[in-house]
Design an enzyme around this catalytic site. Structure first.
Site, short mmCIF file in Angstrom:
data_model
loop_
_atom_site.label_atom_id
_atom_site.label_comp_id
_atom_site.label_asym_id
_atom_site.label_seq_id
_atom_site.Cartn_x
_atom_site.Cartn_y
_atom_site.Cartn_z
N ASP A 14 0.82 -1.23 0.00
CA ASP A 14 0.00 0.00 0.00
C ASP A 14 0.85 1.27 0.00
O ASP A 14 0.43 2.30 0.53
CB ASP A 14 -0.95 0.03 1.22
CG ASP A 14 -1.76 -1.25 1.35
OD1 ASP A 14 -2.40 -1.61 0.35
OD2 ASP A 14 -1.74 -1.87 2.43
N HIS A 42 -3.83 -1.75 -6.85
CA HIS A 42 -3.07 -0.57 -7.27
C HIS A 42 -4.03 0.52 -7.73
O HIS A 42 -4.76 0.35 -8.71
CB HIS A 42 -2.08 -0.94 -8.37
CG HIS A 42 -0.98 -1.83 -7.87
ND1 HIS A 42 0.01 -2.35 -8.68
CD2 HIS A 42 -0.70 -2.29 -6.62
CE1 HIS A 42 0.83 -3.08 -7.94
NE2 HIS A 42 0.41 -3.07 -6.70
N GLY A 417 0.58 14.06 -3.88
CA GLY A 417 -0.86 13.96 -4.08
C GLY A 417 -1.18 12.74 -4.91
O GLY A 417 -0.28 12.11 -5.48
#
Length: 431
Positions: A14, A42, A417
């Site tokens: 993760d 993913h 981000g």
């Protein structure tokens, strides 16, 4: 001459690999999965649109990029076909660009039934498996009794092997776990339907890779899960059933280690883990809740809440050594925005007060260890969407530098981000 780049996770999975693979595939001719199965999740965000991939390589959203599933991947045909259909509904021509090795082990209904029955029987001692049949499929492979994708295209041979396997696995399901038996005819009929749909996508993936290499094309290898879930090098037994570290590339694709040019290790700016197992820096306070909420820490595959904690330099040093990491990508830096103080684990203190700087090799050895922390000032400014190092607050830059010093590897990419454009690239792996 082309470059061959690896992207893999350095923690417990993760870490944000999908986004980085998608970003870097702009220069790749092909993307390869070499281990794991549809237990991977993913997540890619492109122009605000979110896509979650489980089996299909993350390069599928880049036009013209060939996507390969190597022999080290365990394939659940039903899950793969569902994923293909979802992408095709979005206009992605998956079947034209996806190639699958016939040597991939199959995950079938009896593997899923066994996986779930075992986890249920473990009770409080459960490992935290996704319950998708990954482990039992790898067991059949190692026991040399497993069915492979290539077997689907030989009905009589497949039926004979399936009958033997169901005799074996149904005995366990019915007599030991008190679960219903898996029906032979239903399973056979389903598999023959899969065969017709999968046949056009079959290819000798190893041969394809070496053809691309000889043509001087750039290739990317996409790892699933994380290094600390590796069956050999992870926090055993709380691990997955495949080699998630760089060694899995050669065995899972047939592409030798000397052909690899750069290995990029993905690491979060903090640490997370899904399921059971050791986690020295885990937080049970407001900071842990802050990280989980701000980082949207829920598994892309299972939806389970992830455990959250401070950055652990000890486990990352081990991952860097095991994988011969060329450079790191630090993800989710923006999640730390607003914290007054940030901690980095630099070692573990045992019951005798001795400080250990090397990660233990099994889960039991973590018992009783306490993290030793170094504190750094946080920052109040937003790092979300920063495009250059200079855009980051001074305290964030200091944090990045300190991480590099503690783990002994350069941070070449910083993710600020979820979108592919919210990234600072200091050194491009394909450069």
């Amino acid at each position: 001459m082309g470059k061959n780049v690896v992207v893999l996770g350095t923690q417990w999975g993760d870490e944000g690999k999908g986004k980085i693979v998608d970003l870097l595939t702009e220069q790749a001719a092909a993307v390869v999965r070499y281990q794991g199965g549809h237990n991977a999740g993913h997540t890619l965000v492109i122009d605000g649109e979110k896509t979650v991939l489980h089996l299909i390589p993350s390069g599928i959203l880049r036009e013209g990029v060939e996507c390969l599933i190597g022999n080290g991947v365990v394939v659940a045909p039903d899950a793969l076909l569902r994923e293909i259909t979802k992408l095709e509904e979005k206009g992605v021509p998956v079947r034209q660009r996806l190639r699958i090795s016939p040597a991939c082990p199959l995950i079938l209904s009896y593997h899923v039934a066994l996986d779930q029955a075992r986890e249920k029987a473990r009770g409080d001692a459960k490992i935290g498996t996704t319950g998708r049949g990954i482990g039992p499929a790898y067991e059949d492979k190692v026991a040399r009794r497993g069915l492979r994708v290539g077997d689907l295209f030989h009905r009589e041979r497949f039926a004979a092997k399936l009958g033997e396997l169901l005799d074996y696995h149904n005995f366990q399901l019915v007599n030991f776990y008190k679960e219903p038996a898996i029906d032979f005819q239903k399973t056979l009929d389903e598999c023959m339907e899969y065969a017709e749909l999968l046949k056009p996508m079959m290819a000798d993936v190893t041969a394809v890779l070496h053809d691309l290499r000889r043509e001087g094309k750039d290739i990317m290898f996409e790892g699933a899960q994380g290094s600390l879930l590796d069956i050999d090098h992870g926090t055993y037994p709380y691990v997955t059933s495949s080699n998630t570290t760089a060694g899995g590339i050669a065995t899972g694709s047939g592409f030798g280690p000397l052909y690899l040019n750069y290995i990029l290790g993905i690491t979060k700016a903090y640490t997370t883990r899904v399921g059971s197992g050791p986690f020295p820096t885990e937080l049970f306070d407001d900071v842990g809740a802050f990280l989980a909420k701000r980082g949207h820490e829920f598994g892309a595959t299972t939806g389970r809440a992830r455990r959250c904690g401070w950055f652990d330099a000890v486990i990352l040093r081990r991952a860097i050594e095991i994988n011969s990491i060329s450079g790191l990508c630090l993800t989710k830096l923006d999640v730390l925005d607003g914290l007054e103080t940030i901690r980095i684990c630099t070692g573990y203190k045992d019951a005798n007060g001795q400080v250990l700087v090397d990660a233990p090799t099994d889960a039991d050895s973590y018992l009783g260890l306490q993290p030793v922390y170094e504190e750094m000032p946080g920052w109040s400014e937003s790092t979300l969407g920063a495009k250059t190092l200079e855009d980051l607050p001074a305290a964030a830059r200091a944090y990045i530098k300190r991480v590099e010093e503690l783990v002994g590897a350069p941070i070449d990419i910083i993710s600020t981000g979820p979108d592919r454009n919210e990234t600072i690239v200091l050194r491009h792996p394909f450069a």
